[in-house]
Scaffold this motif. Sequence first.
Motif, PDB file in Angstrom:
ATOM      1  N   VAL A 234      18.634 -26.964 -11.873  1.00 36.02           N
ATOM      2  CA  VAL A 234      19.776 -27.874 -12.004  1.00 36.02           C
ATOM      3  C   VAL A 234      20.539 -27.559 -13.285  1.00 36.02           C
ATOM      4  CG1 VAL A 234      18.547 -29.712 -10.764  1.00 36.02           C
ATOM      5  CG2 VAL A 234      18.522 -29.709 -13.257  1.00 36.02           C
ATOM      6  N   HIS A 235      21.813 -27.928 -13.260  1.00 36.46           N
ATOM      7  CA  HIS A 235      22.644 -27.810 -14.463  1.00 36.46           C
ATOM      8  C   HIS A 235      23.176 -29.195 -14.822  1.00 36.46           C
ATOM      9  CE1 HIS A 235      22.495 -23.428 -14.529  1.00 36.46           C
ATOM     10  NE2 HIS A 235      22.759 -23.426 -13.228  1.00 36.46           N
ATOM     11  N   LEU A 236      22.249 -30.108 -15.103  1.00 32.36           N
ATOM     12  CA  LEU A 236      22.641 -31.447 -15.554  1.00 32.36           C
ATOM     13  C   LEU A 236      23.319 -31.388 -16.920  1.00 32.36           C
ATOM     14  CD1 LEU A 236      19.489 -33.511 -14.533  1.00 32.36           C
ATOM     15  CD2 LEU A 236      21.746 -33.604 -13.468  1.00 32.36           C
TER      16      LEU A 236
ATOM     17  N   LYS B 222      28.844 -35.116 -17.517  1.00 30.73           N
ATOM     18  CA  LYS B 222      28.989 -35.720 -18.848  1.00 30.73           C
ATOM     19  C   LYS B 222      29.088 -37.243 -18.777  1.00 30.73           C
ATOM     20  CE  LYS B 222      31.155 -33.115 -21.994  1.00 30.73           C
ATOM     21  NZ  LYS B 222      32.303 -32.463 -22.645  1.00 30.73           N
ATOM     22  N   GLU B 223      29.785 -37.744 -17.764  1.00 32.20           N
ATOM     23  CA  GLU B 223      30.063 -39.190 -17.679  1.00 32.20           C
ATOM     24  C   GLU B 223      28.907 -39.991 -17.067  1.00 32.20           C
ATOM     25  OE1 GLU B 223      32.812 -40.369 -19.097  1.00 32.20           O
ATOM     26  OE2 GLU B 223      33.278 -38.272 -19.608  1.00 32.20           O
TER      27      GLU B 223
ATOM     28  N   VAL C 206      22.868 -40.057 -12.348  1.00 30.27           N
ATOM     29  CA  VAL C 206      22.515 -38.958 -11.444  1.00 30.27           C
ATOM     30  C   VAL C 206      20.992 -38.751 -11.443  1.00 30.27           C
ATOM     31  CG1 VAL C 206      22.682 -36.441 -11.137  1.00 30.27           C
ATOM     32  CG2 VAL C 206      24.749 -37.793 -11.570  1.00 30.27           C
ATOM     33  N   ILE C 207      20.391 -38.809 -12.615  1.00 29.30           N
ATOM     34  CA  ILE C 207      18.936 -38.653 -12.723  1.00 29.30           C
ATOM     35  C   ILE C 207      18.227 -39.803 -12.000  1.00 29.30           C
ATOM     36  CG2 ILE C 207      16.982 -38.710 -14.355  1.00 29.30           C
ATOM     37  CD1 ILE C 207      18.845 -37.154 -16.326  1.00 29.30           C
ATOM     38  N   GLN C 208      18.762 -41.014 -12.141  1.00 28.59           N
ATOM     39  CA  GLN C 208      18.163 -42.169 -11.466  1.00 28.59           C
ATOM     40  C   GLN C 208      18.291 -42.047  -9.950  1.00 28.59           C
ATOM     41  OE1 GLN C 208      16.249 -44.605 -12.957  1.00 28.59           O
ATOM     42  NE2 GLN C 208      15.767 -44.968 -10.793  1.00 28.59           N
ATOM     43  N   ARG C 209      19.445 -41.577  -9.465  1.00 26.87           N
ATOM     44  CA  ARG C 209      19.623 -41.385  -8.019  1.00 26.87           C
ATOM     45  C   ARG C 209      18.617 -40.370  -7.485  1.00 26.87           C
ATOM     46  NH1 ARG C 209      25.185 -42.205  -8.764  1.00 26.87           N
ATOM     47  NH2 ARG C 209      25.706 -39.993  -9.001  1.00 26.87           N
TER      48      ARG C 209
END
Length: 254
Positions: free
Chosen positions: A7-9, A15-16, A21-24
């Motif tokens: 992944v490229h989190l 950024k926002e 996203v991690i929680q989803r």
Amino acid sequence: MVFDTHVHLNADQFKEDQEEVIQRAKDAGVTYMTVVGFDRKTIPLALQIAEKHEHIYAAVGWHPVDAIDMTEDDLQWLEELVEHPKVVALGEMGLDYHWDKSPVHVQKEVFRKQIRLAKRVNMPIIIHNREASEDIVDILREENAAEVGGVMHCFSSTPDIAQQCLDMNFYISLGGPVTFKNAKDPKEVAQMVPMDRLLIETDCPFLAPHPHRGKRNEPSYVTLVGEKIAELRGLSVEEVFTKTTDNAKRFFRL
């Protein structure tokens, strides 16, 4: 438990809403992730994310598109970073013949230097390949990369290339393209790779799987990749998730 191995989190696209996203992803059963940093900007961000979350790890390397920018200091920096407790692989590294920012001979030199570093520090490697399969296989063979092993990330080449990589102690990782309607090679590869050498990934924010194709990809969508592989192989979804997660833990030595 599902492991999104690439992944490229750390990308600007997250950024926002990175934490959301991690929680989803967690809500979708995606427990583990490896965030990949590939230059001076993205590597520190990958480490920050990995330090903050128990089941998120980091990989550090130098992307072939930016090979022209890499200095000996950068290589030394990578060597120091492998001591970090959350760094589990070197990469992504490799060759990219789609973009012409970095000349081919420079890409090859930087690729070889990183393979040699991996062998020195005994760490597996993550390979980026875009329109360069033959040269990548040749370099992996010449540098005896089988010694440390690695993964062909977001594999998009032929079953024949996949077999050559398997023969060199590499894993094959499939992403969103395996779900695309006309993606013949990824589907064939998904069926021929031994189950103990298969990984799944999103490569988010890129290459979102169907039905999200063309939109921002995110780790929760890796379940769609696993579901398509299960369908292609006639396996249960749980079996694919369990096996690919076990494989990822073994590959990253967790």
